[in-house]
Enzyme design. Structure first.
Site, PDB file in Angstrom:
ATOM      1  N   HIS A   3     -10.068  -4.509  -3.813  1.00  0.00           N
ATOM      2  CA  HIS A   3      -8.729  -4.701  -3.244  1.00  0.00           C
ATOM      3  C   HIS A   3      -8.854  -5.057  -1.765  1.00  0.00           C
ATOM      4  CE1 HIS A   3      -9.594  -0.355  -2.932  1.00  0.00           C
ATOM      5  NE2 HIS A   3      -8.800  -0.319  -1.868  1.00  0.00           N
TER       6      HIS A   3
ATOM      7  N   ASP B 254       0.856  -1.184   0.000  1.00  0.00           N
ATOM      8  CA  ASP B 254       0.000   0.000   0.000  1.00  0.00           C
ATOM      9  C   ASP B 254       0.894   1.236   0.000  1.00  0.00           C
ATOM     10  OD1 ASP B 254      -1.691   2.230   1.285  1.00  0.00           O
ATOM     11  OD2 ASP B 254      -3.175   0.639   1.039  1.00  0.00           O
TER      12      ASP B 254
END
Length: 153
Positions: free
Chosen positions: A115, A46
């Site tokens: 996601h 991320d």
């Protein structure tokens, strides 16, 4: 873009050129290191990590948000969870009890491409991150809870 890469993208009818996750998953975006890649899924870090290990598991084909899923997507979610856990283990995370796996509901997801957030150790989430990734809240749902809801529908 290479001819080979262009052919791959062209053949993938579920590819959205405007979607950053589609571009990352199909290797059309530089700068994203793939920690895992197979025929269906990719995993990468991320860009705004909430904890030491904060990864995203993303389908290569464009899939909407968790609100658009049906019972038919349960196996996809389970496979995403397996990839997330496997990636954690490959990165020396041994306590799989201290993890959080889940999805943000729209409009609280910044990218409208499914996601899975993979977070470890969950016990080290800061105050704000504990709110952002709050278990089964109005804006975030764990992968297990999502599977339960999809199977019940």
């Amino acid at each position: 873009m290479s001819a080979e890469a262009g052919a791959t993208v062209e053949q993938n009818h579920s590819y959205d050129m405007s979607c950053i996750f589609c571009r990352i998953a199909n290797k059309q975006e530089s700068g994203a290191e793939l920690l895992h890649s197979d025929d269906d899924l990719v995993c990468f870090k991320d860009i705004r990590p909430a904890v030491t290990h904060h990864y995203l598991v993303v389908p290569k084909k464009h899939v909407g948000t968790c609100k658009t899923l049906t019972k038919d997507h349960v196996q996809l979610i389970k496979t995403m969870m397996e990839v997330g856990k496997s990636t954690l283990q490959k990165n020396n995370v041994t306590d799989l009890e201290d993890i959080r796996l889940g999805f943000h509901y729209p409009p609280f997801c910044s990218i409208s491409h499914l996601h899975l957030h993979v977070l470890a150790p969950a016990s080290q989430l800061g105050f704000l991150s504990r709110m952002i990734y709050r278990v089964n809240s109005y804006w975030f749902i764990t992968a297990d809870e999502l599977i339960d809801q999809l199977q019940a529908s």
